[in-house]
Design a protein around this motif. Sequence first.
Motif, mmCIF file in Angstrom:
data_model
loop_
_atom_site.group_PDB
_atom_site.id
_atom_site.type_symbol
_atom_site.label_atom_id
_atom_site.label_comp_id
_atom_site.label_asym_id
_atom_site.label_seq_id
_atom_site.Cartn_x
_atom_site.Cartn_y
_atom_site.Cartn_z
ATOM 1 N N SER A 87 10.048 3.050 -0.827
ATOM 2 C CA SER A 87 8.685 2.610 -1.119
ATOM 3 C C SER A 87 8.665 2.101 -2.549
ATOM 4 O O SER A 87 9.505 2.484 -3.365
ATOM 5 N N GLY A 88 7.718 1.265 -2.843
ATOM 6 C CA GLY A 88 7.661 0.714 -4.187
ATOM 7 C C GLY A 88 6.249 0.420 -4.627
ATOM 8 O O GLY A 88 5.332 0.300 -3.812
ATOM 9 N N TRP A 89 6.088 0.348 -5.909
ATOM 10 C CA TRP A 89 4.845 -0.105 -6.526
ATOM 11 C C TRP A 89 5.160 -1.371 -7.315
ATOM 12 O O TRP A 89 6.143 -1.438 -8.064
ATOM 13 N N VAL B 281 12.559 11.277 0.303
ATOM 14 C CA VAL B 281 12.268 12.305 1.299
ATOM 15 C C VAL B 281 11.863 13.602 0.607
ATOM 16 O O VAL B 281 10.965 14.317 1.068
ATOM 17 N N GLU B 282 12.499 13.892 -0.513
ATOM 18 C CA GLU B 282 12.195 15.114 -1.264
ATOM 19 C C GLU B 282 10.901 15.002 -2.068
ATOM 20 O O GLU B 282 10.278 16.021 -2.389
ATOM 21 N N ASN B 283 10.485 13.775 -2.408
ATOM 22 C CA ASN B 283 9.275 13.545 -3.221
ATOM 23 C C ASN B 283 8.417 12.461 -2.565
ATOM 24 O O ASN B 283 8.216 11.384 -3.140
ATOM 25 N N PRO B 284 7.885 12.733 -1.375
ATOM 26 C CA PRO B 284 7.214 11.658 -0.625
ATOM 27 C C PRO B 284 5.912 11.171 -1.249
ATOM 28 O O PRO B 284 5.421 10.109 -0.882
ATOM 29 N N GLU B 285 5.356 11.941 -2.191
ATOM 30 C CA GLU B 285 4.124 11.504 -2.858
ATOM 31 C C GLU B 285 4.406 10.589 -4.039
ATOM 32 O O GLU B 285 3.493 9.965 -4.583
ATOM 33 N N ALA C 155 0.857 -1.177 0.000
ATOM 34 C CA ALA C 155 0.000 0.000 0.000
ATOM 35 C C ALA C 155 0.896 1.230 0.000
ATOM 36 O O ALA C 155 2.059 1.168 0.398
ATOM 37 N N LYS C 156 0.351 2.366 -0.426
ATOM 38 C CA LYS C 156 1.121 3.601 -0.482
ATOM 39 C C LYS C 156 1.367 4.134 0.938
ATOM 40 O O LYS C 156 0.447 4.185 1.759
ATOM 41 N N ARG C 157 2.599 4.512 1.214
ATOM 42 C CA ARG C 157 2.925 5.086 2.520
ATOM 43 C C ARG C 157 2.446 6.541 2.550
ATOM 44 O O ARG C 157 2.691 7.304 1.605
ATOM 45 N N PRO C 158 1.780 6.961 3.636
ATOM 46 C CA PRO C 158 1.390 8.374 3.758
ATOM 47 C C PRO C 158 2.615 9.278 3.638
ATOM 48 O O PRO C 158 3.662 9.003 4.241
ATOM 49 N N ALA C 159 2.495 10.367 2.870
ATOM 50 C CA ALA C 159 3.640 11.241 2.616
ATOM 51 C C ALA C 159 4.241 11.779 3.901
ATOM 52 O O ALA C 159 5.464 11.901 4.033
ATOM 53 N N ALA C 160 3.393 12.083 4.884
ATOM 54 C CA ALA C 160 3.894 12.661 6.132
ATOM 55 C C ALA C 160 4.778 11.691 6.902
ATOM 56 O O ALA C 160 5.590 12.119 7.743
ATOM 57 N N GLN C 161 4.630 10.403 6.633
ATOM 58 C CA GLN C 161 5.402 9.404 7.373
ATOM 59 C C GLN C 161 6.844 9.314 6.894
ATOM 60 O O GLN C 161 7.733 8.896 7.640
ATOM 61 N N VAL C 162 7.110 9.741 5.649
ATOM 62 C CA VAL C 162 8.421 9.533 5.045
ATOM 63 C C VAL C 162 9.505 10.281 5.801
ATOM 64 O O VAL C 162 10.527 9.713 6.205
#
Length: 607
Positions: free
Chosen positions: A371-373, A391-395, A350-357
């Motif tokens: 993270s991966g797809w 970290v720079e592109n957490p989305e 599942a996608k990690r919430p951006a704030a968590q990165v």
Amino acid sequence: MSEWDNKQIAAQGASVADDPASALTLEQAVAHITATDPRFAVTETDIRGQRYPVFANAPAHLREVLQSVESVYGERDVLIYRDERWDYPRLVDEVNRLAGALADLGVQPGERVALAMRNYPEFPLLLLAITAIGAVVVPMNAWWSGEELAFALEDCGARMVFADHDRYQRIEPFAQRLGLTLFAVRDVKGEHNYSDLLAGATRASWPTVPIATDDDFAVLYSSGSTGRPKGVVLTHRGLVSAVYSLIMLRLLPALMDPDAPASTRPPCSLVVTPLFHVTALNSNLIQGLAAGATLNLMYKWDPEEAIRVINAEQVTRFVGVPTQSAELMETARRLKQPLPSLEFIGGGGAKRPAAQVGRLADAFPAASIASGWGMTETNALGIIISGAPYVENPEAAGRLTPPLQEMRIVDEQDRPLPPGEVGELLVRSAANMRCYLNQPEATAAAMRDGWLYTGDMARANEDGLVYIVDRKKDIIIRGGENIACLEVEDALYQHPEVVEACAFSVPDERLGEIVGAMVVLKSGSGVGEAELKACVAEHLAHFKVPERFWWQDGPLARGATDKIDRRAIRAACLARLDPGKPDTGNVADTDKPDTNKNTAASAAQGN
């Protein structure tokens, strides 16, 4: 990637090969490795009528993968479960004895053998033994109900099943009807027992049955938008292509950043997600085996136990669903455990919430957060991002994993879209599935000219950074578990008082998504939330049971083709969770009272 692109990258790699201290671009690093490391040399071959890039010198199948790492392990352990340990000689001895015993029982190449259990060591031992004799392993989802297990076992045609206690209890009532030979594993005894099979097995030499690289390796079931799980047929070549691509990926950071600190610890992984999913099975277990890692199995997720194992075994690699990495971080902080051995914290399922990165990067500064797809259909190979770029592109989902894959983002007419525009993500590689079992129409829809139509909507920027923005498929991803909306609806319709039902995802801070449902009942019905939950639980695994309900007196919203408009219904229901948003759908003004419990109160609290 075209042939011209490969030649250009190879030329770039050759130009920097004499200066290893230089920081390489991603393309240069890939070219350097494929040109200088024989393990990752790339050639081309025909697979099922399509031409693909493949690794020229990789093992042909999983048995060869296991054989190839004997010298890598030396005296180190391969497998650890609690206080049980397998070094390489013990692991190979038990795998080969089990393989001989299975062959003596008449298991033939190509025959499917099912595993229905949690993360016990018997799982990888049996998987390696089954595939070593050319048979096909079929991992069953351990959360499935008896009804779901019966469907998958009948669908795959397996006649032999190895099951732990809970799965044994669910399968035993229909085992005779399906003609199953049911083996009891570890914490249960039956007419046939794994322990007896291993104890009575004496042959310990490598099997010699020939295995072609394009033979089937496994059937893994993945929930699809059609309501029933689909059996994804994976080949040995697909598995090896994915695993060796991921191993090669580990070599790139040192070439792209020569000043980065080198690892001083032997590779050691903690396997916390279920082995019946491709993330744990391929990306963690088999990739770890091929890389010479020590593999620590956890039966059930427990963050405090995970911290104990990480410290005791000096675990370097942790891959879990976002919920698990978040809980690991919070528990480590509470217990004041910095976990210095961790070098990699990956996310999958599942996608990690951006704030968590950023929080993970701050909590574990020595680890690369990633993270991966990927999909079951791709053997878990796909898109990945890690370290500072993440970290720079957490989305972002990341970049396409080299060197075997190609990618397109297309519109509804299959026309490639320019950077920045959203369309369906297509991927093409030798790692992709062979087919959906017993579903030629679904296979034809998903696989076209070698391209896998993923059903995920994505965009990519000029630099090739991919963002997954939506899903075409009606899938709910709850803590890494895929749930088809239609199968939830089918279970709700089993209740005689349900007139209409629509299932959809509800955002959840801990699990990413949970199951929500809008329900229309017969006029005057007194059925409430608790009764509907119990009805669904009779047919589906517990994680598929809706946790939030909305109620409506009239027909559900429909689109132009008279199909239920899932998106509109979901938007209207979610608007009621956020008072700041307008209610855009035809949702009833009040939650339906539950005659069993006060549903309105519990629903308002998200219970």
